[in-house]
Design a protein around this motif. Sequence first.
Motif, mmCIF file in Angstrom:
data_model
loop_
_atom_site.group_PDB
_atom_site.id
_atom_site.type_symbol
_atom_site.label_atom_id
_atom_site.label_comp_id
_atom_site.label_asym_id
_atom_site.label_seq_id
_atom_site.Cartn_x
_atom_site.Cartn_y
_atom_site.Cartn_z
ATOM 1 N N PHE A 241 -0.927 0.101 -4.071
ATOM 2 C CA PHE A 241 -2.309 -0.359 -4.278
ATOM 3 C C PHE A 241 -3.104 -0.165 -2.988
ATOM 4 C CE2 PHE A 241 0.699 -2.542 -6.870
ATOM 5 C CZ PHE A 241 0.100 -2.648 -8.113
ATOM 6 N N ARG A 242 -4.278 0.421 -3.109
ATOM 7 C CA ARG A 242 -5.139 0.578 -1.932
ATOM 8 C C ARG A 242 -6.586 0.355 -2.328
ATOM 9 N NH1 ARG A 242 -2.446 5.962 0.999
ATOM 10 N NH2 ARG A 242 -0.324 5.129 0.856
ATOM 11 N N ASN A 243 -7.241 -0.486 -1.535
ATOM 12 C CA ASN A 243 -8.650 -0.767 -1.793
ATOM 13 C C ASN A 243 -9.483 0.363 -1.170
ATOM 14 O OD1 ASN A 243 -10.916 -2.078 -2.566
ATOM 15 N ND2 ASN A 243 -10.604 -3.902 -1.286
ATOM 16 N N GLU A 244 -9.392 1.547 -1.785
ATOM 17 C CA GLU A 244 -10.015 2.747 -1.238
ATOM 18 C C GLU A 244 -11.540 2.605 -1.233
ATOM 19 O OE1 GLU A 244 -8.393 5.341 -0.110
ATOM 20 O OE2 GLU A 244 -6.478 5.514 -1.162
ATOM 21 N N ILE A 245 -12.154 3.033 -0.130
ATOM 22 C CA ILE A 245 -13.627 2.978 -0.075
ATOM 23 C C ILE A 245 -14.231 4.106 -0.882
ATOM 24 C CG2 ILE A 245 -15.659 3.006 1.443
ATOM 25 C CD1 ILE A 245 -13.802 2.182 3.713
ATOM 26 N N ALA B 245 5.148 11.558 -2.244
ATOM 27 C CA ALA B 245 4.300 12.215 -3.251
ATOM 28 C C ALA B 245 3.632 11.179 -4.144
ATOM 29 C CB ALA B 245 5.147 13.149 -4.103
ATOM 30 N N GLY B 246 2.557 11.576 -4.794
ATOM 31 C CA GLY B 246 1.888 10.709 -5.758
ATOM 32 C C GLY B 246 2.200 11.200 -7.165
ATOM 33 N N VAL B 247 2.616 10.275 -8.034
ATOM 34 C CA VAL B 247 2.938 10.668 -9.413
ATOM 35 C C VAL B 247 1.677 11.147 -10.122
ATOM 36 C CG1 VAL B 247 3.835 9.881 -11.639
ATOM 37 C CG2 VAL B 247 4.767 8.920 -9.529
ATOM 38 N N PRO C 81 0.814 -1.211 0.000
ATOM 39 C CA PRO C 81 0.000 0.000 0.000
ATOM 40 C C PRO C 81 0.849 1.264 0.000
ATOM 41 C CG PRO C 81 0.134 -0.873 2.220
ATOM 42 C CD PRO C 81 0.960 -1.785 1.358
ATOM 43 N N GLU C 82 2.160 1.117 0.148
ATOM 44 C CA GLU C 82 3.089 2.251 0.039
ATOM 45 C C GLU C 82 4.453 1.688 -0.329
ATOM 46 O OE1 GLU C 82 3.479 4.186 3.901
ATOM 47 O OE2 GLU C 82 4.744 2.570 4.655
ATOM 48 N N THR C 83 5.271 2.508 -0.974
ATOM 49 C CA THR C 83 6.597 2.013 -1.367
ATOM 50 C C THR C 83 7.579 2.107 -0.193
ATOM 51 O OG1 THR C 83 7.269 4.199 -2.177
ATOM 52 C CG2 THR C 83 6.299 2.706 -3.788
ATOM 53 N N ILE D 7 12.773 11.332 7.969
ATOM 54 C CA ILE D 7 11.910 12.366 7.390
ATOM 55 C C ILE D 7 11.502 11.854 6.013
ATOM 56 C CG2 ILE D 7 11.738 14.781 6.657
ATOM 57 C CD1 ILE D 7 12.216 14.311 9.716
ATOM 58 N N GLU D 8 10.207 11.879 5.746
ATOM 59 C CA GLU D 8 9.698 11.254 4.525
ATOM 60 C C GLU D 8 8.843 12.203 3.681
ATOM 61 O OE1 GLU D 8 5.969 9.051 4.686
ATOM 62 O OE2 GLU D 8 7.073 7.321 3.917
ATOM 63 N N PRO D 9 9.383 12.681 2.553
ATOM 64 C CA PRO D 9 8.500 13.329 1.578
ATOM 65 C C PRO D 9 7.885 12.243 0.686
ATOM 66 C CG PRO D 9 10.819 14.056 1.325
ATOM 67 C CD PRO D 9 10.809 12.800 2.162
ATOM 68 N N SER E 93 -6.577 20.045 -1.736
ATOM 69 C CA SER E 93 -6.431 18.615 -1.473
ATOM 70 C C SER E 93 -4.949 18.240 -1.474
ATOM 71 C CB SER E 93 -7.140 17.778 -2.537
ATOM 72 O OG SER E 93 -8.444 18.247 -2.736
ATOM 73 N N GLU E 94 -4.655 17.143 -0.762
ATOM 74 C CA GLU E 94 -3.261 16.729 -0.567
ATOM 75 C C GLU E 94 -2.575 16.300 -1.863
ATOM 76 O OE1 GLU E 94 -2.865 13.425 2.165
ATOM 77 O OE2 GLU E 94 -0.891 12.907 1.345
ATOM 78 N N LEU E 95 -1.389 16.862 -2.052
ATOM 79 C CA LEU E 95 -0.529 16.449 -3.169
ATOM 80 C C LEU E 95 0.557 15.513 -2.657
ATOM 81 C CD1 LEU E 95 0.912 19.347 -5.353
ATOM 82 C CD2 LEU E 95 -0.230 17.282 -6.110
ATOM 83 N N GLU E 96 1.081 15.868 -1.500
ATOM 84 C CA GLU E 96 2.244 15.169 -0.957
ATOM 85 C C GLU E 96 2.250 15.337 0.555
ATOM 86 O OE1 GLU E 96 5.904 16.114 -2.928
ATOM 87 O OE2 GLU E 96 7.135 15.580 -1.225
ATOM 88 N N GLU F 175 0.985 5.478 -8.597
ATOM 89 C CA GLU F 175 2.442 5.465 -8.404
ATOM 90 C C GLU F 175 2.832 6.470 -7.338
ATOM 91 O OE1 GLU F 175 5.360 4.604 -11.861
ATOM 92 O OE2 GLU F 175 3.614 5.571 -12.720
ATOM 93 N N GLN F 176 3.770 6.063 -6.512
ATOM 94 C CA GLN F 176 4.286 6.967 -5.484
ATOM 95 C C GLN F 176 5.743 7.308 -5.759
ATOM 96 O OE1 GLN F 176 3.286 4.619 -1.887
ATOM 97 N NE2 GLN F 176 2.071 6.402 -1.290
ATOM 98 N N MET F 177 6.137 8.491 -5.312
ATOM 99 C CA MET F 177 7.552 8.889 -5.343
ATOM 100 C C MET F 177 7.874 9.165 -3.879
ATOM 101 S SD MET F 177 7.446 11.576 -8.564
ATOM 102 C CE MET F 177 6.200 12.733 -8.000
ATOM 103 N N GLU F 178 8.598 8.230 -3.256
ATOM 104 C CA GLU F 178 8.831 8.377 -1.820
ATOM 105 C C GLU F 178 10.336 8.370 -1.538
ATOM 106 O OE1 GLU F 178 5.363 7.051 0.784
ATOM 107 O OE2 GLU F 178 6.065 5.197 -0.118
ATOM 108 N N MET F 179 10.703 9.187 -0.573
ATOM 109 C CA MET F 179 12.113 9.229 -0.180
ATOM 110 C C MET F 179 12.162 9.209 1.345
ATOM 111 S SD MET F 179 14.947 10.945 0.855
ATOM 112 C CE MET F 179 14.497 12.660 0.925
ATOM 113 N N ARG G 67 -7.632 9.962 -6.630
ATOM 114 C CA ARG G 67 -7.609 8.814 -5.705
ATOM 115 C C ARG G 67 -8.072 7.577 -6.454
ATOM 116 N NH1 ARG G 67 -9.836 10.748 -1.371
ATOM 117 N NH2 ARG G 67 -7.932 11.027 -0.182
ATOM 118 N N THR G 68 -7.138 6.664 -6.687
ATOM 119 C CA THR G 68 -7.448 5.471 -7.472
ATOM 120 C C THR G 68 -7.008 4.230 -6.697
ATOM 121 O OG1 THR G 68 -5.331 5.864 -8.565
ATOM 122 C CG2 THR G 68 -7.295 6.545 -9.756
ATOM 123 N N LEU G 69 -7.309 3.081 -7.248
ATOM 124 C CA LEU G 69 -6.976 1.838 -6.558
ATOM 125 C C LEU G 69 -5.501 1.493 -6.708
ATOM 126 C CD1 LEU G 69 -10.058 -0.327 -7.585
ATOM 127 C CD2 LEU G 69 -9.819 1.296 -5.708
#
Length: 456
Positions: free
Chosen positions: A187-191, A315-317, A155-157, A311-313, A271-274, A204-208, A199-201
């Motif tokens: 992947f997230r089984n979002e309600i 983001a969603g691609v 559900p997260e990288t 510390i974690e930025p 709305s949240e970007l990152e 892609e994430q860009m995580e550091m 917001r999709t099922l």
Amino acid sequence: MSELKLETIVALAKRRGFIFPASEIYGGFANTYDYGHYGVLLKNNVKNEWWRAMIQERDDIVALDSAIIQNPRVWEASGHLAGFTDPLVQCLGECKKRWREDKVREEELGDEHAEGEIHCPECGGELSEPRQFNLMFETYVGPVHDEDNRAFLRPETAQGIFINFKNVLQFSRKKPPFGIAQIGKSFRNEITPGNFIFRTLEFEQMEMEFFVPPADAGEWHDRWMDERMRWYTELGIRPEQLRLRAHGEDELSHYSSATSDIEYLFPMGWSELEGIANRGDFDLSQHAKFSGEKLEYVDSGSGDRFVPHVIEPAAGVDRAMLSFMVDAYDEEEVEGRQRTVLRLHPKLAPIKVAVLPLVNKDGQPEKAREIYEELRELMTAEYDTGGSIGKRYRRQDEIGTPWGVTVDHQTMEDDTVTLRDRDSLEQSRIAIGELADELSRRLAEPWTSPKLGAAA
Ligand code: GAP
């Protein structure tokens, strides 16, 4: 709330081949999307700019690409198995639909934590008691579908990074402060998915994950908030459309002691970007406990050891891409005609230059093709002969191509072409021999949106 409607972007994305509803010929599949040619190019450019900022322009971050399906113990340790849940309520009235309780509270009572009776947003019916629903997609490894073979799509990288901390530390010869960066599908089984690709099922994430000495965590949190805001604005997002919002105590995830969201003013509101979180030593300590491995930094000189804080930025691609498209979208009237244009930063534009013969005869198509073949060595280029020149330019404007080269009768006489600028619509005459240098120079220049200061 901005004036632009999300449907306008959805329509453009489909019309111009950026994004299609997935499984469309079978009636679609809710909240999944396929990316077409220009969507792939734009998305790749977003990811490349992120890699550039994380890896190429620094020497304290290394890259990683970890597996999507991990040992299920990872999700026990991370807290996702027990805690990655949303409160789900079901309509007991006519429609029987399921909803996220916190979202219904927010809409009906103005606050997701407000006490009081809530009703089905669709039919007004009574709602069931909330039940916690885990957002992880399950799968089974091997032929037998039992508990022992159950695994999860990540559900997260981020967790792939934490479980590789020791490997990376050994090979990279880095010491805190240093980071590990990853881009990949989650992947997230979002309600309550929705709002197009917001917001999709699967996404892609860009995580550091940036590992720091514990005493420096607050300072690095501030630095990464500044860095990430700068990334969006340097790529052309108007600062007035961006804001940083600190999470309240009751909003923080189980792992975080402080999180701030970078928010964008989307057509549906801020709305949240990152998210930029201070995760403390939660993840490394949990994985050390569950795996039995020591996940700490030991200074080879002094022998000092500590568990770094993170510390974690994150983001969603797809979300970043949506914000770039929304921010770039513009309509204007030029000489009595409506023009739709995507004023994307040239570095993000799927196609940098279109080469167009004015007419389809007199050697112009051949000349244009020759120029196109030379330019495509340097940047993404398109050669287009279909339809009137006006129609071809409208198409390029809508996909955000910053420059257009027109081959005309004069070209055949003196080897010059017109160079058209997408934003100013200025046309200048330039020798073919100078085109490559001129376009490379323009591409390297800082760019700000011509929409800056104008109404959204
Ligand atoms: N590792 C921390 C983490 O995953 P998050 O806030 O849940 O934090 C980070 O996700 C980013 O991933 C979000 O800011 C968003 O851009 C993107 N994201 C999360 N869920 C998403 C979804 N269902 N669809 C599209 N993007 C999503």
